[in-house]
Design an enzyme around this catalytic site. Structure first.
Site, PDB file in Angstrom:
ATOM      1  N   ASN A 381       0.853  -1.191   0.000  1.00 13.32           N
ATOM      2  CA  ASN A 381       0.000   0.000   0.000  1.00 13.32           C
ATOM      3  C   ASN A 381       0.884   1.234   0.000  1.00 13.32           C
ATOM      4  OD1 ASN A 381      -2.387   1.757   0.527  1.00 13.32           O
ATOM      5  ND2 ASN A 381      -1.281   2.127   2.446  1.00 13.32           N
ATOM      6  N   GLU A 382       0.897   1.936  -1.072  1.00 13.32           N
ATOM      7  CA  GLU A 382       1.659   3.193  -1.235  1.00 13.32           C
ATOM      8  C   GLU A 382       2.974   3.164  -0.453  1.00 13.32           C
ATOM      9  OE1 GLU A 382      -1.077   6.466   0.100  1.00 13.32           O
ATOM     10  OE2 GLU A 382       0.118   6.446   1.937  1.00 13.32           O
TER      11      GLU A 382
HETATM   12  O1  AHR Z   1      -7.160   7.018   2.877  1.00 11.90           O
HETATM   13  C1  AHR Z   1      -6.487   7.362   4.027  1.00 11.90           C
HETATM   14  C2  AHR Z   1      -5.003   7.007   3.971  1.00 11.90           C
HETATM   15  O2  AHR Z   1      -4.373   7.709   2.943  1.00 11.90           O
HETATM   16  C3  AHR Z   1      -4.672   5.579   3.658  1.00 11.90           C
HETATM   17  O3  AHR Z   1      -4.704   4.761   4.763  1.00 11.90           O
HETATM   18  C4  AHR Z   1      -3.309   5.663   3.110  1.00 11.90           C
HETATM   19  O4  AHR Z   1      -3.025   4.622   2.206  1.00 11.90           O
HETATM   20  C5  AHR Z   1      -3.232   7.032   2.508  1.00 11.90           C
HETATM   21  O5  AHR Z   1      -2.128   7.731   2.924  1.00 11.90           O
END
Ligand code: AHR
Length: 662
Positions: A381-382
């Site tokens: 995730n990112e």
């Molecule tokens: O959508 C909120 C947050 O934004 C998520 O958890 C994260 O992946 C992003 O930074």
């Protein structure tokens, strides 16, 4: 072939609007005689994360907070295992309330409450009360399912009195559990309040000498979404179902990769009987019961006809772990990676394996022998694209390719739409031929207007894009329309953009940890934003082919303005679906010309979202919101259409037209 070009018309056709502003004119040519471009049939879905009390205290219908006495300071500094419980001794009774962990109900759920009652005379009692997540909202005549795991010391006797009480102590409903055994057992009762109460509490009382041991004290509305046990709050789940999302991403977000390696989300901790699930701190500084776990997520996807898109950590934690501002990424030690990868492979067996396989049997034991038809799996995730990430991602990716080539892996290219992680992520995607990668962007509305051509130049037939998190900063109609402008470009690029989901989805009023969100709620009501309706109009009106079209505008859009459109075909219904976004203070007269359709039904469904561009539907939720009594909502009508017709798009509007063509 034209796939949505924009040009300018001569200015002469512009009329005056009543407000004195020149009306816009546009010419839309739709070439339904030319080959349509196949686009992703799962383009618009949702992103779900337990953030701002979206799961516990939100979508997960459990009404008792800290039901298993597992809260602790690691969740939130001031919390303990007794948080959200109140002990009382009245009518001359004496007693105590302590937490113990010897001989627990299950080792994954080590703590439980011990309530001692001594000196209880007539009318005296000791009691534990829980007022849920900012109160328990109950409705008159509705049934609430109470349950508890309990035991007593051998030889001690006496009933448990269970009550729903209003804040003033008046009893709304009551039940009795006559006797408890000396071993842990589950006891249940139904409570049916005789009146509505927004701020009720659950009380468990006893008035005979001795001690009772209590764990997993639970209260659910009987009516959960689709009547599922351990289910979801019906109104919130219905609001999500009404979006008609084509996929559901879960469990996050940052929650998936966690606050340090020890907090990485492990799907195996979230399945099986709830009393055996391992609870965890939530990276967003509260607690996860995991009552809403992988089984419930898969089942919800099935219930709403959406494709599941689980996200597992790529062997690394969030780079913001410990508030380290981008430098806190921790890596699973290499010696632990084989076990971690085995867990990921087991997840696929849990979702898709036969009911007699090791993990498929656990799914079957939960009541679902049929597979859940998992097709996609997000890895990461990112994440910061570091050497530690890259090494672990490759290990997981290779294992999945080898053992499960049928699963489409979704990789990640960092937290931003450009920059070092984005570049390194895309380089890795090309090197490994990752099928899809996840891009994230939270930006001002104008960024979305400026980026309508973002995907026009992305390489085709290679790695595709999942826009896994995006939103413009706000909940006004302007924000929703800026997102709609962007979505027309996602549809036009639906051959390279495979999926997209606005984020975050749910937020509880009073617990706003991220702003803006798509849906706000309190314990009794759900508030749908303008952004929600824009998402709904796209996801409920998607297609599987992009029909070539050209848009020619009468004048150059000014700063902050945009007029865009998209045209898709839904093969199942045979309809041509036109979306027109008019982010301008003037109405737009669109001359729509459709070439090549053999015949067009003379009337079409038309839905318009329009209103005051500066308005939100839920005030400013960070200040608990002034919820609008007159929210901006889509309005449906029937309009006359033909191969050549004019359509007047109101100022600041999103229009969807569904035309039956032959
Ligand atoms: O959508 C909120 C947050 O934004 C998520 O958890 C994260 O992946 C992003 O930074």
């Amino acid at each position: 072939m034209l796939f949505g070009t924009v040009a300018l018309l001569g200015r002469s056709a512009a009329a005056e609007t009543p407000a004195g502003k020149p009306a816009n004119s546009a010419r839309i040519e739709i070439h339904s005689d030319q080959p349509a471009k196949p686009i992703s049939p799962v383009l618009f879905g949702i992103f779900f994360e337990d953030l701002s009390y979206a799961a516990d205290g939100g979508l997960y219908a459990e009404l008792v907070q800290n039901r298993s006495f597992e809260y602790s300071a690691s969740d939130s500094p001031e919390w303990t295992q007794t948080s959200f419980w109140k002990f009382s001794a009245t009518g001359g009774a004496g007693g105590s309330f302590v937490i113990q962990d010897a001989n627990p109900l299950h080792t994954n759920n080590p703590h439980y409450a011990v309530v001692n009652c001594g000196n209880a005379g007539a009318g005296g009692e000791v009691a534990l009360a829980n007022n849920g997540f900012d109160g328990i909202a109950v409705k008159s005549g509705e049934a609430y399912d109470f349950s508890v795991f309990a035991r007593r010391r051998p030889g001690e006797k006496g009933p448990l009195h269970v009550r729903l009480e209003a804040a003033d102590g008046s009893v709304l409903a009551k039940a009795e559990i006559p006797e408890l055994s000396a071993d842990w057992q589950k006891y249940s009762a139904t409570l049916t309040p005789a009146r509505d109460e927004a701020n009720a509490r659950l009380v468990i009382a006893m008035s005979t000498r001795g001690a009772v041991y209590l764990d997993v004290v639970s209260l659910f509305p009987h009516k959960t979404f689709k009547g599922r046990p351990n289910g979801l709050r019906a109104d919130l789940a219905q609001a999500i179902a009404d979006l008609k999302p084509k996929f559901v991403r879960f469990p996050g977000g940052c929650l998936a990769h966690g606050d340090g390696v020890a907090n990485i989300y492990h799907w195996k901790d979230t399945i099986g009987p709830v009393e055996q699930r391992k609870e965890a701190k939530n990276i967003w500084r509260y607690h996860q019961t995991h009552g809403l776990g992988y089984f419930e997520y898969f089942q919800f996807c099935e219930d709403i006809g959406a494709t599941p898109l689980p996200i597992v950590a790529a062997g690394v934690s969030c780079q913001n772990s410990d508030y380290a501002h981008g430098t806190g990424q921790q890596c699973i030690p290499m010696e632990d990676m084989p076990a971690y990868i085995a867990d990921i492979l087991d997840l696929i067996e849990y979702a898709n394996g036969p009911a007699d396989s090791t993990w498929g049997a656990k799914r079957a034991a939960a009541g679902h022998p049929e597979p859940f038809h998992l097709k996609y799996l997000g890895v990461g995730n990112e994440d910061a694209i570091t050497p530690g990430f890259t090494e672990r991602f490759k290990m997981i990716f290779d294992a999945l390719r080898q053992k499960h080539p049928e699963i489409t892996v979704v990789g990640t290219v960092g937290p931003s739409p450009a920059g070092g992680d984005y570049d390194r992520g895309w380089k890795l995607a090309k090197e490994l031929s990752i099928p899809i990668v996840d891009e994230h962007y939270y930006q001002q509305p104008n960024w979305f207007l400026k980026n309508t051509n973002r995907y026009d130049t992305y390489e085709r037939n290679k790695t595709q894009v999942y826009v896994g998190e995006y939103a413009s900063w706000g909940n006004t109609l302007r924000n929703a329309l800026a997102e709609a402008v962007h979505m027309t470009s996602l549809e036009r690029n639906g051959d390279v953009v495979h999926m997209a989901s606005y984020a975050p989805l749910l937020c509880k009023l009073g617990q706003v940890q991220w702003y803006p969100d798509m849906v706000y709620f309190n314990n009794a009501q759900v508030f749908l934003t303008t952004n929600y309706y824009a998402q709904q109009l796209f996801s409920a009106n998607g297609g599987d082919a992009y029909v070539p079209s050209a848009l020619t505008l009468g004048r150059e859009p000014e700063k902050g303005e945009a007029i865009t459109m998209s045209s898709v075909r839904d093969s199942a219904s045979g309809e041509l679906i036109i979306k027109l976004v008019n982010l301008s203070a003037s109405a737009t007269r669109a001359a729509i010309r459709i070439d090549g359709a053999q015949g067009i039904d003379p009337e079409a469904d038309c839905v318009v979202l329009t209103g005051d561009v500066a308005k939100t539907n839920a005030g400013d939720p960070r200040a608990r919101g002034n919820v609008s009594a007159d929210p901006i909502k889509p309005v449906a009508s029937r309009v006359k259409v033909s191969p050549a017709f004019d359509y007047d798009a109101p100022a600041f509007s999103l229009t969807v037209l569904r035309l039956k063509t032959h």
